[in-house]
Design a protein around this motif. Structure first.
Motif, short mmCIF file in Angstrom:
data_model
loop_
_atom_site.label_atom_id
_atom_site.label_comp_id
_atom_site.label_asym_id
_atom_site.label_seq_id
_atom_site.Cartn_x
_atom_site.Cartn_y
_atom_site.Cartn_z
N VAL A 1 0.85 -1.14 -0.03
CA VAL A 1 -0.06 -0.07 0.10
C VAL A 1 0.96 1.13 -0.06
CG1 VAL A 1 -2.13 1.22 1.25
CG2 VAL A 1 -1.92 -1.10 1.14
N ASP A 2 0.51 2.16 -0.86
CA ASP A 2 1.44 3.19 -0.85
C ASP A 2 0.61 4.64 -1.69
OD1 ASP A 2 3.48 5.00 -0.54
OD2 ASP A 2 5.03 3.87 -1.78
N VAL A 3 1.24 5.85 -1.37
CA VAL A 3 0.67 7.18 -1.93
C VAL A 3 0.99 7.38 -3.16
CG1 VAL A 3 0.03 9.61 -1.36
CG2 VAL A 3 -0.26 7.53 0.40
N TYR A 4 0.43 7.56 -4.21
CA TYR A 4 1.07 7.90 -5.38
C TYR A 4 0.80 9.51 -6.07
CZ TYR A 4 2.44 3.16 -6.23
OH TYR A 4 3.14 2.03 -6.11
N ASP A 5 1.52 10.10 -6.65
CA ASP A 5 1.05 11.29 -7.52
C ASP A 5 -0.15 11.00 -8.53
OD1 ASP A 5 2.91 12.61 -6.00
OD2 ASP A 5 4.48 12.51 -7.46
N PRO A 6 -1.02 12.07 -8.97
CA PRO A 6 -1.93 11.72 -9.74
C PRO A 6 -1.56 11.06 -11.12
CG PRO A 6 -2.36 13.80 -8.76
CD PRO A 6 -0.85 13.52 -8.16
N SER A 7 -0.35 11.27 -11.66
CA SER A 7 0.29 10.98 -12.95
C SER A 7 1.12 9.54 -12.68
CB SER A 7 1.00 12.07 -13.50
OG SER A 7 2.30 12.16 -12.64
N GLU A 8 1.01 9.19 -11.70
CA GLU A 8 1.73 7.69 -11.48
C GLU A 8 0.82 6.60 -11.06
OE1 GLU A 8 5.87 9.48 -9.19
OE2 GLU A 8 4.24 8.91 -7.95
N SER A 9 1.14 5.41 -11.45
CA SER A 9 0.49 4.39 -11.29
C SER A 9 1.25 2.85 -11.59
CB SER A 9 -0.88 4.39 -12.02
OG SER A 9 -1.75 3.06 -11.87
N GLN A 10 0.79 2.03 -10.84
CA GLN A 10 1.37 0.58 -11.18
C GLN A 10 0.72 -0.15 -12.20
OE1 GLN A 10 2.61 -1.86 -7.61
NE2 GLN A 10 0.88 -0.38 -6.74
N ILE A 11 -0.65 0.39 -12.44
CA ILE A 11 -1.61 0.06 -13.39
C ILE A 11 -0.98 0.45 -14.97
CG2 ILE A 11 -3.67 -0.14 -14.67
CD1 ILE A 11 -4.87 0.77 -11.84
N PRO A 12 -0.37 -0.79 -15.78
CA PRO A 12 0.09 -0.55 -17.06
C PRO A 12 -0.82 0.32 -18.07
CG PRO A 12 0.07 -2.81 -16.56
CD PRO A 12 -0.86 -2.40 -15.61
N ASN A 13 -0.07 1.60 -18.35
CA ASN A 13 -0.53 2.33 -19.37
C ASN A 13 -1.94 3.22 -18.70
OD1 ASN A 13 1.20 1.49 -21.60
ND2 ASN A 13 -0.19 -0.14 -21.79
N PHE A 14 -1.90 3.37 -17.57
CA PHE A 14 -2.94 4.02 -16.94
C PHE A 14 -3.28 5.41 -17.30
CE2 PHE A 14 -4.85 6.58 -13.22
CZ PHE A 14 -6.04 5.73 -13.07
N SER A 15 -2.15 6.23 -17.63
CA SER A 15 -2.27 7.57 -18.13
C SER A 15 -2.72 7.81 -19.26
CB SER A 15 -0.78 8.19 -18.39
OG SER A 15 -0.05 7.39 -18.99
N ASN A 16 -3.01 6.53 -20.09
CA ASN A 16 -3.56 6.71 -21.58
C ASN A 16 -5.00 6.75 -21.37
OD1 ASN A 16 -0.83 6.41 -22.46
ND2 ASN A 16 -1.20 4.33 -23.05
N TYR B 1 -6.72 8.62 -19.19
CA TYR B 1 -7.00 9.99 -18.86
C TYR B 1 -8.33 10.08 -17.50
CZ TYR B 1 -4.76 10.77 -23.23
OH TYR B 1 -3.78 10.79 -24.12
N LEU B 2 -8.25 9.01 -16.58
CA LEU B 2 -9.01 9.08 -15.51
C LEU B 2 -8.81 9.99 -14.29
CD1 LEU B 2 -9.68 5.11 -15.42
CD2 LEU B 2 -10.98 6.93 -16.44
N ASP B 3 -7.57 10.29 -14.08
CA ASP B 3 -7.19 11.10 -13.10
C ASP B 3 -6.25 12.36 -13.61
OD1 ASP B 3 -8.27 9.58 -11.06
OD2 ASP B 3 -6.14 8.58 -10.73
N VAL B 4 -5.91 12.10 -14.50
CA VAL B 4 -5.05 13.48 -15.31
C VAL B 4 -5.62 13.54 -16.61
CG1 VAL B 4 -2.89 14.56 -16.00
CG2 VAL B 4 -2.89 13.24 -14.13
N LEU B 5 -6.22 14.52 -16.93
CA LEU B 5 -6.84 14.71 -18.32
C LEU B 5 -5.82 14.80 -19.42
CD1 LEU B 5 -9.54 17.30 -17.35
CD2 LEU B 5 -9.81 14.84 -17.30
N GLU B 6 -6.45 14.68 -20.66
CA GLU B 6 -5.24 14.65 -21.93
C GLU B 6 -4.50 15.99 -21.86
OE1 GLU B 6 -5.56 13.65 -26.53
OE2 GLU B 6 -7.19 13.85 -25.49
N ASN B 7 -5.17 17.13 -21.39
CA ASN B 7 -4.21 18.70 -21.38
C ASN B 7 -3.46 18.51 -20.13
OD1 ASN B 7 -6.05 18.79 -19.30
ND2 ASN B 7 -7.22 20.63 -20.19
N GLY B 8 -3.36 17.23 -19.37
CA GLY B 8 -2.50 17.71 -18.25
C GLY B 8 -3.08 18.03 -17.09
#
Length: 832
Positions: free
Chosen positions: A215-230, A232-239
């Motif tokens: 269990v750990d705290v992450y920044d909005p743009s970080e994740s262990q889930i592969p390709n999570f940033s693609n 755009y659930l927590d961080v939108l396409e515009n950043g």
């Protein structure tokens, strides 16, 4: 990989499985998340929910998180986003201090941060005071609100601004106290309000209590889930961070199998780190043989692990590709080949053989598995649908000795697991007799693929359980230059041990003085198993008059185990089918109760049931072929009959039926042979000696690619792809036919539906007319009833009038007159 988004609202990605209390689109499943999540255990690689957990009460939160744990696969990731209580509290204290110090600019910020802390927990109406604040024409600290609420705050302001809600919500609340309380209760239980708040400490603790680890705290743009940033659930396409006031926490589902699947820490030249690589761990004969080697190695103190494509056992030292999250990582370039097995092979077989013919792709590359890198020795076994020549080459490239234990012929052929006496594997596997049509010469392509990838390496050693399979390998074009050793299978002789026949027969419900014949295999319907020949031999044997007498007296019993054979139903003598037996202890009773095991295989390596039967003190009758030819000592541990000699097999069976006692010593001899040569320890020691020899003679610097063969090598990307395209074309034609048939069914269904509609409409018209007739009938009945009542009333009046008339003086005088008249008349006629 499969991802699950819970409580998604309007913000979701179509590639995920999305669930919410109410559907907000076609890609969203409606489900009450206070109830169990509607998916099976170990379904998803990741579960995500944002600003959902705080809407559950404290007592509901843990069961909900345990549901998330349940549907996650081992090693899967849970990502939770909640309002950050600590961040909100610290911001409140900062704003409070600045406001108290006279900073007028922060006064409005103070109003907002109080709303942020409390409103969603205490509100009694939708939107609460936050909505009122955001509906003002002019929001004095709009920039601060958007900074706190991010994209969602900006969207809310755009939707509410200028509506001036203020106290309009209060007008909707009834002045009746009971009604107001009921309305407030309904609202607060409706899911909008926050039931609890979390900081990093409390959420981490709750997750650990729910069964998660890492269990750990992450920044909005970080994740262990592969390709999570693609997504755009927590961080939108515009950043832009969607909810910047949030706490982002991730946790993993423990993978007990992976955690225990490690080599020991002891470093010793005598203790070898080995990995047995096999498709299945305990399912099927080859798998059971590989697993027994693994058990034997651990029994003598070696550090053996087992890596499989599919795992059925609970052995902590066995791990599957799925456990390591490798099962879904298949090479894209082979994605077209899925249709080959079904369309080009399985549906294209000749009558020569029905034994498995496998296509080696797609396969899973194991070279980057940490334990594979740590191992001293890798030992391949039966790896169909798990490893290919290409992935095996990547293991060879690691530069460590690799042993390949062959359990059938598939390793050095173009795909057949038994060649049905074809010797084309010694050349190029062209013109395969097991395929009806072979437009692309597929077996030759597969064999060339093996030659291309495996011939360049010198660190591959072949082990076969039987001398017969070793000779086949030595003649093959693939392994003729490799070191080939023969190490027979081992088994647990303390499990497979003789049980007194009287006890064993009593356990199975057999007469103690009966002669018991046993035969069976995992698949009795395989042609190479020779069961049709055995049945012919039995029929010939049972023509003997003495045998018929013993049959009638119940002194002969025939047992069969395995997955069945349709020919058994047509026989005129009793056969007891035991089905598929999974318990080694039960097998020991079956072998011990039997007087002989009948093994009519025409092509076989070293069948487990032969070793198991002999270990239980039961001799084996077999054709003198395959691994049986050198393993059974004729007239000592069993009887060997010339291949396909039905009469010879029948005579051998007849002899033991008429004189079973003389074969008892043969069973004892068989047991002694197994004790001496086939115990788990004996086999494991032989493998360990081989491993040590390979390690001493192969140095990593010696492992190099040989010169490329001048052989004309088929292009993997052209030939195999053509086969894939052809198979895909066949599949497409079948799919089109199915689609056509389905379309016709739809048309027929539509016609039937239209006819049903017309019938229904006519029925409705008829029903309406019937209802109208009924109403008229009811009206007529009512009128008739009214007329009847009137008639009855008139009758009563008439009766009353008659009664009155009869009581009148006139009527009484008339009665007297009639009596007088009657009397005069009678006298007159009498005088005449």
């Amino acid at each position: 990989m499969r991802y699950l988004n819970l409580g998604c609202g309007n913000h979701f990605h179509p590639d995920w499985v999305n669930i919410d209390f109410q559907s907000t689109g076609t890609d969203v499943i409606t489900h009450d998340l206070r109830k169990p999540i509607p998916f099976a255990d170990n379904t998803f690689d990741a579960v995500y929910h944002s600003h959902l957990l705080e809407h559950f009460s404290r007592s509901e939160a843990k069961p909900f998180l345990q549901e998330c744990l349940r549907v996650l696969r081992p090693g899967g990731v849970l990502r939770i986003v909640v309002p950050d209580l600590e961040q909100i509290a610290r911001e409140y204290l900062r704003i409070l201090e600045e406001t108290e110090n006279g900073f007028e600019k922060t006064a409005h910020d103070y109003d907002w941060i109080l709303l942020e802390m409390y409103d969603q927990a205490v509100r009694h109406q939708p939107g609460g005071d936050m909505a009122k604040y955001l509906s003002k024409n002019q929001i004095p600290n709009e920039d601060y609100v958007i900074k706190r609420f991010g994209y969602e705050g900006q969207t809310l302001i755009e939707n509410l601004k200028g509506k001036n809600l203020e106290d309009s919500q209060n007008q909707a609340i009834s002045e009746n106290t009971n009604e107001a309380a009921l309305a407030i209760g309904h609202f607060r239980l409706g899911g909008e309000v926050h039931q609890w708040m979390y900081d990093g400490y409390s959420l981490r603790r709750l997750l650990r209590e729910s069964g998660f680890n890492d269990v750990d705290v992450y920044d909005p743009s970080e994740s262990q889930i592969p390709n999570f940033s693609n997504y755009y659930l927590d961080v939108l396409e515009n950043g832009q961070v969607r909810k910047p006031d949030s706490l982002f926490v991730e946790a993993s589902k423990p993978n007990d199998v992976v955690d225990s699947w490690t080599f020991g820490t002891e470093n010793s030249q005598e203790i070898l780190k080995t990995i047995q690589i096999v498709t299945y761990d305990i399912q099927g004969g080859a798998a059971r043989s590989a697993y027994r080697l693994h058990q034997g190695l651990r029994l003598i103190g070696q550090d053996s692990l087992m890596l499989t494509r599919y795992r059925k056992s609970e052995d902590q030292f066995v791990c599957s590709a799925s456990d390591l999250s490798l099962a879904s990582v298949l090479p894209d370039e082979y994605s077209l080949y899925a249709e080959i097995q079904l369309n080009y092979i399985d549906n294209n077989r000749t009558d020569l053989s029905n034994t498995l013919f496998s296509y080696p792709y797609p396969a899973i590359d194991l070279a980057n598995v940490e334990q594979v890198k740590q191992a001293d020795i890798l030992n391949l076994h039966w790896v169909a649908w798990f490893q290919s020549a290409k992935t095996i080459a990547s293991l060879l490239a690691l530069g460590k000795p690799i042993v390949w234990t062959l359990h059938d012929m598939a390793a050095f052929t173009g795909g057949c697991h038994y060649s049905a006496r074809c010797d084309q594997y010694q050349a190029d596997c062209s013109e395969c007799p097991q395929l009806k049509a072979d437009k692309y010469n597929l077996p030759a392509l597969i064999l060339e693929d093996k030659l291309q990838h495996l011939l360049p390496y010198s660190n591959l050693t072949i082990v076969t359980p039987s001398k017969w399979l070793a000779e086949c390998a030595r003649k093959s074009s693939l392994f003729r230059n490799n070191r080939i050793e023969v190490i027979p299978y081992g088994l647990d002789i303390e499990v497979f041990k003789p049980i007194p026949k009287e006890i064993a027969k009593r356990h199975l419900g057999l007469p103690k003085d009966s002669v018991v014949l046993l035969f069976g295999a995992d698949s009795n319907g395989e042609k190479r198993k020779g069961f049709e020949l055995l049945l012919e031999a039995l029929c010939q044997c049972f023509e003997n008059s003495l045998v018929q007498q013993k049959l009638q007296e119940g002194q002969i019993r025939i047992l069969n185990f395995g997955h069945g054979c349709s020919s058994l139903d047509s026989l005129g003598f009793p056969i007891t089918s035991l089905g598929h037996i999974t318990s080694d202890e039960e097998l020991s009773y079956i072998y011990s109760a039997s007087n002989v095991l009948l093994l009519p295989s025409l092509e076989d390596n070293l069948p487990n049931l032969m070793l198991e039967s002999m270990s239980c003190g039961t001799p084996v009758f077999a054709f003198s072929t395959g691994g049986m030819k050198s393993f059974i000592k004729d007239k000592k541990t069993g009887v060997l009959v010339s291949p396909e000699d039905i009469l010879g097999f029948s005579e051998a069976i007849l002899d033991i039926l008429l004189d079973p006692e003389k074969y008892l010593w043969m069973g004892s001899k068989a047991r002694s042979e197994i004790e001496e040569n086939n115990s788990l320890k004996h086999q494991a020691n032989l493998y360990t000696d081989l491993y040590l020899d390979l390690l001493n003679n192969y140095q990593k610097s010696d492992v190099h690619k040989k010169q490329e063969s001048e052989r004309s090598i088929y292009s993997e990307r052209s030939g195999l792809r053509d086969v894939a395209i052809e198979s895909g074309r066949i599949a497409l034609l079948k799919e089109r036919q199915l689609t056509h048939d389905l379309r016709q069914e739809v048309i027929d269904a539509q016609i039937n539906l239209q006819q049903a509609k017309e019938t229904f409409q006519q029925t409705q018209i008829d029903l309406q007319q019937t209802q109208a007739d009924l109403q008229q009938t009811q009206a007529d009945l009512q009128q008739t009833q009214a007329d009847l009542q009137q008639t009855q009333a008139d009758l009563q009046q008439t009766q009353a009038a008659i009664l009155n008339m009869e009581m009148s003086k006139f009527w009484q005088i008339r009665k007297i007159w009639i009596l007088v008249k009657t009397s005069i008349h009678e006298k007159f006629f009498k005088s005449d």
